[in-house]
Write an enzyme that holds these catalytic residues in place. Sequence first.
Site: not given
Length: 613
Positions: A334, A339, A354, A450
Site C-alpha cells: 500500500v 494498493k 497497482k 524517490d
Amino acid sequence: MTDKLFADSVSKVGGNDANLNLSGKGIETMYRLNVGGPEINPNEDSNYWRAWDVDSGFMITANAGSEMHNSSNVTYASANDSSVAPLLVYETARSMSNNQVLEKRFNMSWRFEVDPGFDYLIRLHFCELVFDKPNLRIFRIYINNRTAANNYDLFVKAGGMNKAYHQDYFDAVSSQINTLWIQLGPDTAAGASGTDALLNGLEIFKLSRNGNLAHVQRYDSTGSSNHPSKLWVLWVGIAAGVSSVAILAVAVIRIIRFCKKQGKESGDTKNNAPGWRPLFLHGSFLNSSANAKRSSRLLNPNGLMDSTGVGKQFTLAEIRAATNNFDDSLVIGVGGFGKVFKGEVEDGTLAAIKRANPQSEQGLAEFHTEIEMLSKLRHRHLVSMIGFCDEQDEMILVYEYMANGTLRSHLFGSDVPPLTWKQRLEACIGAARGLHYLHTGADQGIIHRDVKTTNILLDENFVAKMSDFGLSKTGPSLEHTHVSTAVKGSFGYLDPEYFRRQQLTEKSDVYSFGVVLFEVVCARAVINPSLPKDQINLAEWAMRWQRQRSLDTIIDPHLKGKYSPESVEKFGEIAEKCLADEGKNRPTMGEVLWHLEYVLQLHQAWLGANTMK
C-alpha cells in the site's frame, strides 16, 4: 612503423605476462587520448602523424581529476620510446591531487565503447611532473573492474622525474560486454605520502581474432557466420530489406496522395485535418467524458497511445479476474498511489497490479509519469511494466511480479530471514546499476527522486530492481546544471541541498542512495521517533559513527562475525561520500557502483580465505 613500437610480452590484467605474437595479428586503433591536455594534431606528431583527442568526454566525472602542465625538461625514459608518443603527450596530465569535486579515495574513471568478443591492448602513458623522489605517489590501476597493477610507483618505474614512460596491458573483453573501463586510484595501503594518481595519455588497440577485425553479429548455433557463403546470404538479405522498405515508402506516399485527393473531392477538407488520422483507439479509452481529459494526457500529438515499451492495455474485466475482484487478501503493498495486488494475467503469469485511488489527483500525475518513464526504459535492474488499464475512472498499472518483495522487508520489520552481507551487497549493486542506467541511459538522463529500500524490489533470485517512477523527472539539458522543481520525495532520504534550493540533480538520488546504504548495514528505520534524540535520524547517527571509522559498532547484530571487516570499512566510506552536504562533492552513481563491486570482491576473498581454513 618501427619493430619496437609494440612488444609481444605484455602484462595481462589479473594474471601473468602474455605473449601476444603481434606479428601475426591485425591491430586497430580504437582510442588515442592526450589526457589532461589539448587535442594534438597529426602534424604535431612528427613520427607517425597521429591525432590525439582530449579525454574529458570519456570520463565518468570530467572534473574528477585536475589538469597538470609542465613543458620543461621532459625526456624519454628509454631511447626506444621516442616513437611511442610525442613529448607533447607527456607534458600534460590529469591528477587527483587538489581535487575539489571528489575526495581522494575515489578514482579517476574513463569509459569506452568497444566491440565485444575481442582482445585489447591498453597502453598507458606516464610522466611524473611533480615529485623528485620515490614513494611519494603510489597508485593502483584497474581495467574492467579488475586490478591491473598495485603499488605503482611511477618515479621508480620511469627512473626519475620528467621521464616519459609507457605501460602496456592486455585484456580480453567478453562477447557479452561492449565497454572497457580504465580507472586509476590511490593505493592508501602502500603508505605513500602522496595519495593520488596520474595519467598523461591513453591508447586502446583492438587485436584481430582468426585474422578478422570485423565485429559481425552471429546468427547460427555454430558461431560460423563469418564464412563467405553466410556473409553473402547476409548481404543479400540486407539488400532485399532495403528494397522492401523503398517499395513500402512509395506505396505509403501514393496512399496519402489518394486520401488527400478523395478528401478534396468529397468536400471534407474543412472537417478533417490533413495527413494520417488514427484508425482506432483501444477499447473504451475515450468512451466517456470523464476519461477524455485523463486520456488526452497519455496520447501523442496524433491521438495515438505511444506504444513503445508500454505493454498491453488490459480491460477492467481482465484486471478484476486477475485480482479476484480486488480481493484484499491479495494486497501485497500500500502506498500513496493506492494498493498493489498480486494477480495472475495471461496464462497464469504472476503480476503486481497497482490500483490508483480514484480521488487522488496526485495519483493521476504519477500514473502518467510512470507510463511515460517506463515506456522509455528497459533494464535488468528496473522493474518492467507489463501493461496498464485506464477504464471507468480506474487507473491501473501492471508490473512484473517480484517474489521476494521489498529490500526493506528483508532488513527489519518483518519475519522473513535477514539477508547475508553478500546478499545485501549484491542488492545494493543491482539497485546502483539500475540508477546508473537511469542517469546515463537517456539523452538527458532521468532522476528517480524517490530512492528508498521500499522502492528496491527483489525477484525470486534476490536480484534487485528499482521500482516506482511516479516522481521521476527528466534530467537537466546540457546548458543547465539542475532542474528547478517543487521538493518531493520521502522524509529521511531527502537530499538537504535539494530541499534548501529546490534544485534537483542526479546527485539528489546519490544522497538518497547513501541513506539506503546505511539502512542496509544498520538494519533500522531511517526515522525512528521512539529512539533517543541523537539516534532518531539514521543518516545523522550513522555518519557520526562513520566519521570515527567505527561503523562496525552499530552494524546489524545478525551480521556479527559474518562479514569482512575491510569490506564494511570501504562500504562505510562510500556511504559517507554519498551523503556529502553539497552535490558537487558526491560521487556519480557509476563511481558508487564500481566501489560497491570492489567491496563485494573484498568480501568474497575473505569468504574464500575463511572457507579454506
